[in-house]
Design a protein around this motif. Structure first.
Motif, PDB file in Angstrom:
ATOM      1  N   ASP A  35       1.041  -1.332  -0.107  1.00 34.96           N
ATOM      2  CA  ASP A  35      -0.070   0.184   0.072  1.00 34.96           C
ATOM      3  C   ASP A  35       0.791   1.243   0.036  1.00 34.96           C
ATOM      4  O   ASP A  35       0.668   2.159  -0.572  1.00 34.96           O
ATOM      5  CB  ASP A  35      -0.846  -0.071   1.154  1.00 34.96           C
ATOM      6  CG  ASP A  35      -1.941  -1.077   1.328  1.00 34.96           C
ATOM      7  OD1 ASP A  35      -2.186  -1.543  -0.253  1.00 34.96           O
ATOM      8  OD2 ASP A  35      -2.631  -1.305   2.155  1.00 34.96           O
ATOM      9  N   LYS A  36       1.868   1.249   0.617  1.00 29.15           N
ATOM     10  CA  LYS A  36       2.852   2.428   0.662  1.00 29.15           C
ATOM     11  C   LYS A  36       3.370   2.501  -0.628  1.00 29.15           C
ATOM     12  O   LYS A  36       3.523   3.684  -1.062  1.00 29.15           O
ATOM     13  CB  LYS A  36       3.892   2.219   1.882  1.00 29.15           C
ATOM     14  CG  LYS A  36       3.432   2.296   3.325  1.00 29.15           C
ATOM     15  CD  LYS A  36       4.467   2.012   4.113  1.00 29.15           C
ATOM     16  CE  LYS A  36       5.389   2.958   4.315  1.00 29.15           C
ATOM     17  NZ  LYS A  36       6.580   2.719   5.545  1.00 29.15           N
ATOM     18  N   GLU A  37       3.774   1.792  -1.254  1.00 30.32           N
ATOM     19  CA  GLU A  37       4.512   1.618  -2.574  1.00 30.32           C
ATOM     20  C   GLU A  37       3.639   1.950  -3.696  1.00 30.32           C
ATOM     21  O   GLU A  37       3.833   2.890  -4.326  1.00 30.32           O
ATOM     22  CB  GLU A  37       5.074   0.285  -2.859  1.00 30.32           C
ATOM     23  CG  GLU A  37       6.244  -0.075  -2.192  1.00 30.32           C
ATOM     24  CD  GLU A  37       6.828  -1.268  -2.497  1.00 30.32           C
ATOM     25  OE1 GLU A  37       6.137  -2.227  -3.507  1.00 30.32           O
ATOM     26  OE2 GLU A  37       7.548  -1.934  -1.897  1.00 30.32           O
ATOM     27  N   ALA A  38       2.236   1.814  -3.608  1.00 33.98           N
ATOM     28  CA  ALA A  38       1.051   2.347  -4.519  1.00 33.98           C
ATOM     29  C   ALA A  38       0.868   3.606  -4.197  1.00 33.98           C
ATOM     30  O   ALA A  38       0.927   4.531  -5.015  1.00 33.98           O
ATOM     31  CB  ALA A  38      -0.073   1.332  -4.295  1.00 33.98           C
ATOM     32  N   ALA A  39       0.887   4.125  -2.992  1.00 29.40           N
ATOM     33  CA  ALA A  39       0.706   5.494  -2.573  1.00 29.40           C
ATOM     34  C   ALA A  39       1.775   6.682  -2.998  1.00 29.40           C
ATOM     35  O   ALA A  39       1.562   7.280  -3.836  1.00 29.40           O
ATOM     36  CB  ALA A  39       0.440   5.709  -1.215  1.00 29.40           C
ATOM     37  N   ALA A  40       2.906   5.660  -3.115  1.00 29.36           N
ATOM     38  CA  ALA A  40       4.336   6.573  -3.485  1.00 29.36           C
ATOM     39  C   ALA A  40       4.210   6.654  -4.974  1.00 29.36           C
ATOM     40  O   ALA A  40       4.677   7.497  -5.401  1.00 29.36           O
ATOM     41  CB  ALA A  40       5.524   5.678  -3.154  1.00 29.36           C
ATOM     42  N   MET A  42       1.524   6.602  -6.891  1.00 31.34           N
ATOM     43  CA  MET A  42       0.516   7.745  -7.360  1.00 31.34           C
ATOM     44  C   MET A  42       0.896   8.939  -7.403  1.00 31.34           C
ATOM     45  O   MET A  42       0.953  10.018  -7.960  1.00 31.34           O
ATOM     46  CB  MET A  42      -0.556   7.639  -6.394  1.00 31.34           C
ATOM     47  CG  MET A  42      -1.623   6.377  -6.899  1.00 31.34           C
ATOM     48  SD  MET A  42      -3.307   6.585  -6.129  1.00 31.34           S
ATOM     49  CE  MET A  42      -2.801   6.378  -4.555  1.00 31.34           C
ATOM     50  N   MET A  43       2.118   9.475  -6.110  1.00 32.69           N
ATOM     51  CA  MET A  43       2.071  10.672  -6.045  1.00 32.69           C
ATOM     52  C   MET A  43       3.357  11.072  -6.856  1.00 32.69           C
ATOM     53  O   MET A  43       3.516  12.269  -7.361  1.00 32.69           O
ATOM     54  CB  MET A  43       2.928  11.019  -4.447  1.00 32.69           C
ATOM     55  CG  MET A  43       1.745  10.689  -3.287  1.00 32.69           C
ATOM     56  SD  MET A  43       0.441  11.925  -3.663  1.00 32.69           S
ATOM     57  CE  MET A  43       1.520  13.279  -3.007  1.00 32.69           C
ATOM     58  N   ARG A  44       4.135  10.201  -7.277  1.00 32.55           N
ATOM     59  CA  ARG A  44       5.303  10.135  -8.365  1.00 32.55           C
ATOM     60  C   ARG A  44       4.501  10.749  -9.559  1.00 32.55           C
ATOM     61  O   ARG A  44       4.930  11.651 -10.175  1.00 32.55           O
ATOM     62  CB  ARG A  44       6.060   8.946  -8.606  1.00 32.55           C
ATOM     63  CG  ARG A  44       7.270   8.852  -7.494  1.00 32.55           C
ATOM     64  CD  ARG A  44       7.968   7.619  -7.752  1.00 32.55           C
ATOM     65  NE  ARG A  44       8.609   7.124  -6.795  1.00 32.55           N
ATOM     66  CZ  ARG A  44       8.182   5.703  -6.304  1.00 32.55           C
ATOM     67  NH1 ARG A  44       7.143   4.995  -6.900  1.00 32.55           N
ATOM     68  NH2 ARG A  44       8.374   5.214  -5.154  1.00 32.55           N
ATOM     69  N   LYS A  45       3.364   9.967  -9.907  1.00 31.48           N
ATOM     70  CA  LYS A  45       2.652  10.279 -11.277  1.00 31.48           C
ATOM     71  C   LYS A  45       2.262  11.802 -11.056  1.00 31.48           C
ATOM     72  O   LYS A  45       2.234  12.505 -12.200  1.00 31.48           O
ATOM     73  CB  LYS A  45       1.687   9.182 -11.404  1.00 31.48           C
ATOM     74  CG  LYS A  45       2.170   7.952 -11.782  1.00 31.48           C
ATOM     75  CD  LYS A  45       1.091   6.998 -12.049  1.00 31.48           C
ATOM     76  CE  LYS A  45       1.468   5.615 -12.561  1.00 31.48           C
ATOM     77  NZ  LYS A  45       0.384   4.611 -12.765  1.00 31.48           N
ATOM     78  N   LYS A  46       1.662  11.989  -9.971  1.00 29.77           N
ATOM     79  CA  LYS A  46       0.900  13.580  -9.742  1.00 29.77           C
ATOM     80  C   LYS A  46       2.191  14.708  -9.575  1.00 29.77           C
ATOM     81  O   LYS A  46       1.956  15.488 -10.219  1.00 29.77           O
ATOM     82  CB  LYS A  46       0.301  13.352  -8.300  1.00 29.77           C
ATOM     83  CG  LYS A  46      -0.451  14.585  -8.247  1.00 29.77           C
ATOM     84  CD  LYS A  46      -1.127  14.239  -6.663  1.00 29.77           C
ATOM     85  CE  LYS A  46      -2.262  15.570  -6.509  1.00 29.77           C
ATOM     86  NZ  LYS A  46      -2.814  15.393  -5.242  1.00 29.77           N
TER      87      LYS A  46
END
Length: 60
Positions: A35-40, A42-46
């Motif tokens: 979950d932490k990697e998925a959130a990271a 998403m933030m990189r894409k953003k």
């Protein structure tokens, strides 16, 4: 002692409410890491999208 019963009832009610609340995280370490990697990601894409937008505005 009239208040003794009130105190006991309030204590029982409070214990019941606390028992129904979620106290701990139920995820395993691997699930939490995923979950932490998925959130990271998403933030990189953003952030990449924001950087691209800034670059486009600076170009104009």
């Amino acid at each position: 002692m009239a208040r003794g019963n009130q105190r006991d009832k309030a204590r029982e009610k409070n214990l019941k409410a606390q028992a129904s609340q979620k106290h701990k995280n139920t995820k395993t370490g691997a699930e939490m890491q995923r979950d932490k990697e998925a959130a990271a990601e998403m933030m990189r894409k953003k952030q990449a999208a924001a950087d691209a937008k800034k670059a486009a505005e600076a170009k104009n």
